[in-house]
Design a protein around this motif. Structure first.
Motif, short mmCIF file in Angstrom:
data_model
loop_
_atom_site.label_atom_id
_atom_site.label_comp_id
_atom_site.label_asym_id
_atom_site.label_seq_id
_atom_site.Cartn_x
_atom_site.Cartn_y
_atom_site.Cartn_z
N UNK A 72 10.07 -5.96 -25.30
CA UNK A 72 8.83 -5.42 -25.86
C UNK A 72 7.69 -6.43 -25.75
N UNK A 73 7.97 -7.70 -26.03
CA UNK A 73 6.93 -8.73 -25.92
C UNK A 73 6.41 -8.86 -24.50
N UNK A 74 7.27 -8.56 -23.52
CA UNK A 74 6.86 -8.67 -22.12
C UNK A 74 6.36 -7.34 -21.54
N UNK A 75 6.14 -6.35 -22.42
CA UNK A 75 5.45 -5.13 -21.98
C UNK A 75 6.33 -3.96 -21.63
N UNK A 76 7.61 -3.96 -21.99
CA UNK A 76 8.46 -2.79 -21.72
C UNK A 76 7.88 -1.57 -22.45
N UNK A 77 7.92 -0.42 -21.79
CA UNK A 77 7.28 0.79 -22.31
C UNK A 77 8.11 1.39 -23.45
N UNK A 78 7.55 1.35 -24.64
CA UNK A 78 8.24 1.90 -25.82
C UNK A 78 8.06 3.40 -25.93
N UNK A 79 7.21 3.99 -25.11
CA UNK A 79 6.96 5.43 -25.17
C UNK A 79 7.78 6.21 -24.16
N UNK A 120 13.07 8.82 -26.84
CA UNK A 120 12.24 7.63 -26.64
C UNK A 120 12.95 6.41 -27.23
N UNK A 121 12.37 5.25 -26.96
CA UNK A 121 12.92 4.02 -27.53
C UNK A 121 12.90 4.07 -29.06
N UNK A 122 11.86 4.67 -29.64
CA UNK A 122 11.79 4.77 -31.10
C UNK A 122 12.86 5.70 -31.63
N UNK A 123 13.12 6.81 -30.93
CA UNK A 123 14.21 7.70 -31.33
C UNK A 123 15.53 6.94 -31.37
N UNK A 124 15.82 6.24 -30.28
CA UNK A 124 17.09 5.52 -30.18
C UNK A 124 17.19 4.41 -31.23
N UNK A 125 16.07 3.72 -31.46
CA UNK A 125 16.08 2.66 -32.47
C UNK A 125 16.37 3.24 -33.85
N UNK A 126 15.76 4.36 -34.17
CA UNK A 126 15.99 4.99 -35.47
C UNK A 126 17.46 5.36 -35.63
N UNK A 127 18.06 5.86 -34.56
CA UNK A 127 19.45 6.31 -34.64
C UNK A 127 20.44 5.16 -34.78
N UNK A 128 19.99 3.93 -34.54
CA UNK A 128 20.87 2.79 -34.81
C UNK A 128 20.96 2.50 -36.30
N UNK A 129 19.96 2.95 -37.06
CA UNK A 129 19.93 2.69 -38.49
C UNK A 129 19.49 1.28 -38.85
N UNK A 130 18.98 0.53 -37.88
CA UNK A 130 18.57 -0.86 -38.09
C UNK A 130 17.08 -0.92 -38.42
N UNK A 131 16.70 -1.20 -39.68
CA UNK A 131 15.28 -1.19 -40.06
C UNK A 131 14.45 -2.24 -39.30
N UNK A 132 15.03 -3.41 -39.03
CA UNK A 132 14.29 -4.44 -38.29
C UNK A 132 13.95 -3.96 -36.89
N UNK A 133 14.89 -3.30 -36.24
CA UNK A 133 14.66 -2.80 -34.88
C UNK A 133 13.64 -1.67 -34.89
N UNK A 134 13.74 -0.77 -35.86
CA UNK A 134 12.78 0.34 -35.97
C UNK A 134 11.38 -0.20 -36.17
N UNK A 135 11.21 -1.17 -37.07
CA UNK A 135 9.90 -1.72 -37.34
C UNK A 135 9.30 -2.36 -36.08
#
Length: 601
Positions: free
Chosen positions: A66-73, A81-96
Motif C-alpha cells: 500500500x505504501x508503494x501504491x498498490x491499488x486498494x480499489x 476489493x482489498x477492503x472487502x478481503x481485509x474486513x473478512x479477515x477480522x483484523x482491525x489493524x489491517x482494515x484500518x
C-alpha cells in the motif's frame, strides 16, 4: 536449447506474489523500491499481490504494498476489493490500513481524473442534450410509482454543466429541487460547483495539480468506522457480463417478421435485446461473531414484495473447511506455493484465506437498446466523459458506465434500459439534442442548408440542425448566490459515509422473509440515517459528511424503497388478524406508503 524452452518457475513468473506468499518482507521491500515490477499483475487465481497478502494474513507485506501504491480499489476475480478481503479477515489493524489508503487513492484519483476528463472534453464538439431517466420495476405498484428525472447537459469547450431536479429522499417524501453541477477547467486547476438554486447557495471546490502528497494521517479512519465494518456483512454487487448476448428484436406477424425499427425523439433506431443480464449480489459473513449474526437476525426486515414474488435466486455456500479446526487459518487447505501458482492445477473448492461463508443472489434482467447510426453525438468522445464525471459521485451513472462500456452493437444508444439494483431498472433516453425540439435559454441552434435530390431527381434544399452554441454565462455563478467552501480542504469529503449507508440498505434488502421484532438496542433505518446525519454535522473533520453531490439520491434507490416498505411493518397489532385481513391490509399499506414516498415537498 532444452533449458531455454523450460517453463519459468513461479518465482520468476510472479516474483512479487512469491515474496508475499512466503511473507518475505525484506525481499518484497527491495523489489518494490526497484520499481521494476507491475504491482497490479494478477496471479493464476485472480489475485494481485495486495489481495494475496491480505488473504494470507501477511499484514506487513500488505502495508508495504500500500505504501508503494498498490491499488486498494481493484477487485479480484471474484469481485471482492482489498477492503472487502481485509474486513473478512477480522483484523482491525489491517482494515484500518486498507481503508485509509483506499480513501487516499480515491481522493488522488479524483484530483487527477477531473482535470484530465475536462481536457478530453475540450477537444470534442460543443453540444446540449437531455437525458431522461425513468426508473421502473418488475414489481407491481412499485413501477408506476418510481421517480423520474431529466438531466440537462451543457458543454462548451472545457466547461460542463449538468442540471437535475430529483435530489433525494427526505423522511417520507421524495425531495425535489433545482441543482446544477458545473465543471470548469482553469489554468493549472479545475473548479467544481454545486449550485443549489432553491437556497441560492454554491458549494465551490478547486482541484489543483498536486505538487506534494496530502497528509495521509488526515484520512486515518476512526475506531468506530473500523468497528462498524467488522460488525456488518461484506457485500458486493455487479453485473455478470460473461453471458450477455445482444440480438435484434423482430417485428411483424409469423411469416412476415423483420428486424424491428423504432423512432426515438425523431431518430430512426434499430432495436436490440440484451439477454442473460444477471445482477448479482454476494454477501460474506465469516468475519462476524456469533453475537453479530444474532443481531443481524434480529434486524431482518419483513419485505412483502420479496415474499409475494421471490425476488431472486438465492444460494448460500460455505468453504469445505469452514468451521473446522485448521493449523493455518489463512491456508486451511494446506495448498503449496507450487500448486497455487500452477494454472494447470485444478484446486476445485480448495483456496487460501479464511474459510468463506457466502450468500449469493441472482436477479435476471432483459435489457433493451435502441441504437442509431447517424445520431449527432458520439458516445466515446462526447458522452462517456460526461458520464465519467458524474460516475465519481453518482451510483446510477456508475451503473450506466458499466453497461455502455460493454461491447455494444454499432450505433449510439438513444434509448437504453439497464438494471440499477435487483428490484429496479432505469431507462435512459437522449433527446432535445442541440435544443432542436424545445428551445433552451442561452443555447442557440445552428442550422445548415443541405442540397439533395428527391425521388423525382429534382434538386431540393433542406435546412437541418447540425450543432448549437452554448453561451459562456451558462457556467457562471448566478448573481446574488452565496459561495461557500472556496479555499477549504476537501480531503474529508471522500470519507465513506455513503458506503456505510449502502451497506445498511443492501443488508436490509437481502433479509429473509421473516417479521422483525423491535428489541432494545436495535437500530432501524430511520435511526441509522439520523445517526449518520448527526455525524455529518460533527466538527471533527474525519466525521464530516460529503457536501458535494452527496444527496440521498446518490446513495441508492433501494435504500429509499426499503425505508418505505419497512415503515409498513412497524405498527404492531395485538389481535391476530385473519388471513383475508392480512392480505387486504398488506395491499392497502403498500399502496399508501409507496404513494406517500413520491409526494413532492
Amino acid at each position: 536449447m532444452a533449458a531455454s524452452q523450460q517453463t519459468a518457475s513461479p518465482e520468476q513468473q510472479y516474483p512479487i506474489h512469491w515474496s508475499v506468499w512466503h511473507n518475505n518482507l525484506r525481499t518484497l521491500t527491495s523489489q518494490l523500491e526497484s520499481k521494476q515490477y507491475d504491482l497490479e499483475e494478477v496471479d493464476p487465481r485472480g489475485r494481485t499481490p495486495l489481495h494475496l497478502a491480505i488473504s494470507m494474513g501477511h499484514v506487513e507485506c500488505a502495508k508495504s504494498l500500500l505504501r508503494h501504491g498498490a491499488d486498494a480499489n481493484k477487485e479480484n476475480a471474484r469481485y471482492w476489493t482489498a477492503l472487502h478481503e481485509a474486513t473478512c479477515t477480522g483484523d482491525p489493524e489491517l482494515v484500518q490500513c486498507v481503508l485509509q489508503h483506499r480513501d487516499y487513492q480515491r481522493f488522488m484519483n479524483r484530483t487527477d481524473g477531473i482535470p484530465a476528463l475536462l481536457k478530453k472534453i475540450q477537444e470534442a464538439p460543443d453540444f446540449y442534450v437531455e437525458m431522461t431517466w425513468e426508473f421502473t420495476s418488475w414489481v407491481p405498484l412499485v413501477s408506476r410509482m418510481c421517480p423520474s428525472d431529466t438531466y440537462k447537459v451543457y458543454k462548451n469547450g472545457s466547461m460542463v454543466r449538468i442540471d437535475t431536479t430529483l435530489l433525494g429522499f427526505d423522511n417520507t417524501k421524495w425531495e425535489r429541487g433545482s441543482r446544477s453541477y458545473v465543471f470548469k477547467a482553469e489554468e493549472a486547476c479545475a473548479k467544481v460547483l454545486e449550485i443549489d438554486h432553491d437556497a441560492k447557495v454554491v458549494y465551490s471546490e478547486t482541484i489543483k495539480e498536486i505538487t506534494h502528497s496530502p497528509n495521509l494521517d488526515l484520512l486515518l479512519p476512526s475506531s468506530d468506522q473500523v468497528s462498524a465494518r467488522l460488525t456488518a456483512p461484506v457485500i458486493t454487487t455487479y453485473i455478470n457480463t460473461e453471458k450477455i448476448e445482444f440480438e435484434r428484436v423482430k417485428a411483424g406477424v409469423w411469416g412476415f417478421r423483420s428486424d424491428k425499427v423504432e423512432t426515438v425523439n425523431g431518430y430512426e433506431c434499430k432495436v436490440f435485446n440484451a439477454s442473460n443480464v444477471q445482477f448479482i449480489t454476494k454477501t460474506r459473513t465469516e468475519h462476524l461473531t456469533a453475537q453479530d449474526k444474532k443481531q443481524m437476525k434480529k434486524n431482518k426486515t419483513f419485505n412483502p414484495l420479496e415474499s409475494m414474488l421471490g425476488m431472486a435466486e438465492k444460494h448460500s455456500e460455505k468453504s469445505p473447511h469452514a468451521g473446522a479446526e485448521c493449523i493455518d487459518i489463512n491456508n486451511p487447505c494446506s495448498i503449496t506455493a507450487e500448486e497455487y501458482f500452477d494454472s494447470s492445477v485444478d484446486l476445485e473448492d480448495r483456496d487460501i484465506g479464511r474459510p468463506r461463508e457466502t450468500t449469493t443472489k441472482v436477479q435476471k434482467f432483459k435489457a433493451n437498446l435502441s441504437l442509431c447510426h447517424d445520431y449527432p453525438l458520439t458516445l466515446q468522445e462526447q458522452v462517456l466523459p460526461i458520464i465519467d464525471l458524474m460516475a465519481a459521485t453518482s451510483a446510477h451513472f456508475r451503473k450506466l458506465k458499466e453497461f455502455i462500456t460493454l461491447q455494444l452493437p454499432a450505433g449510439f444508444p438513444v434509448k437504453i434500459e439497464i438494471p440499477i439494483y435487483h428490484i429496479l431498472n432505469a431507462k435512459i433516453t437522449f433527446g432535445n439534442i442541440f435544443s432542436s425540439d424545445t428551445p433552451v435559454p442561452r443555447v442557440s441552434v445552428i442550422k445548415d442548408t443541405l442540397q439533395r435530390e428527391n425521388e423525382d431527381g429534382v434538386t431540393v434544399f433542406e435546412t437541418v440542425v447540425t450543432s448549437c452554441a452554448v453561451d459562456d454565462t451558462v457556467f457562471d455563478v448566478p448573481t446574488g448566490y452565496r459561495v461557500i467552501g472556496e479555499g477549504s480542504h476537501h480531503e474529508d469529503r471522500y470519507m465513506d459515509q455513503d458506503d456505510q449507508l449502502l451497506q445498511f440498505a443492501i443488508q436490509q434488502s437481502l433479509s429473509d422473509t421473516e417479521p422483525s421484532t423491535d428489541q432494545p438496542g436495535d437500530l432501524n433505518f430511520v435511526e441509522a440515517l439520523q445517526t449518520f446525519s448527526k455525524e455529518s454535522h460533527s466538527p471533527h473533520p474525519e466525521r464530516r459528511a460529503v457536501h458535494l453531490n452527496r444527496t440521498m439520491a446518490e446513495q441508492d434507490f433501494e435504500t429509499q424503497l426499503n425505508m418505505a416498505l419497512q415503515m409498513s411493518t412497524q405498527q404492531a397489532n395485538t389481535r391476530q388478524p385473519t388471513q383475508e385481513e392480512l392480505e387486504r391490509r398488506e395491499q392497502e399499506e403498500l399502496e399508501k406508503i409507496l404513494a406517500l414516498s413520491l409526494v413532492e415537498k
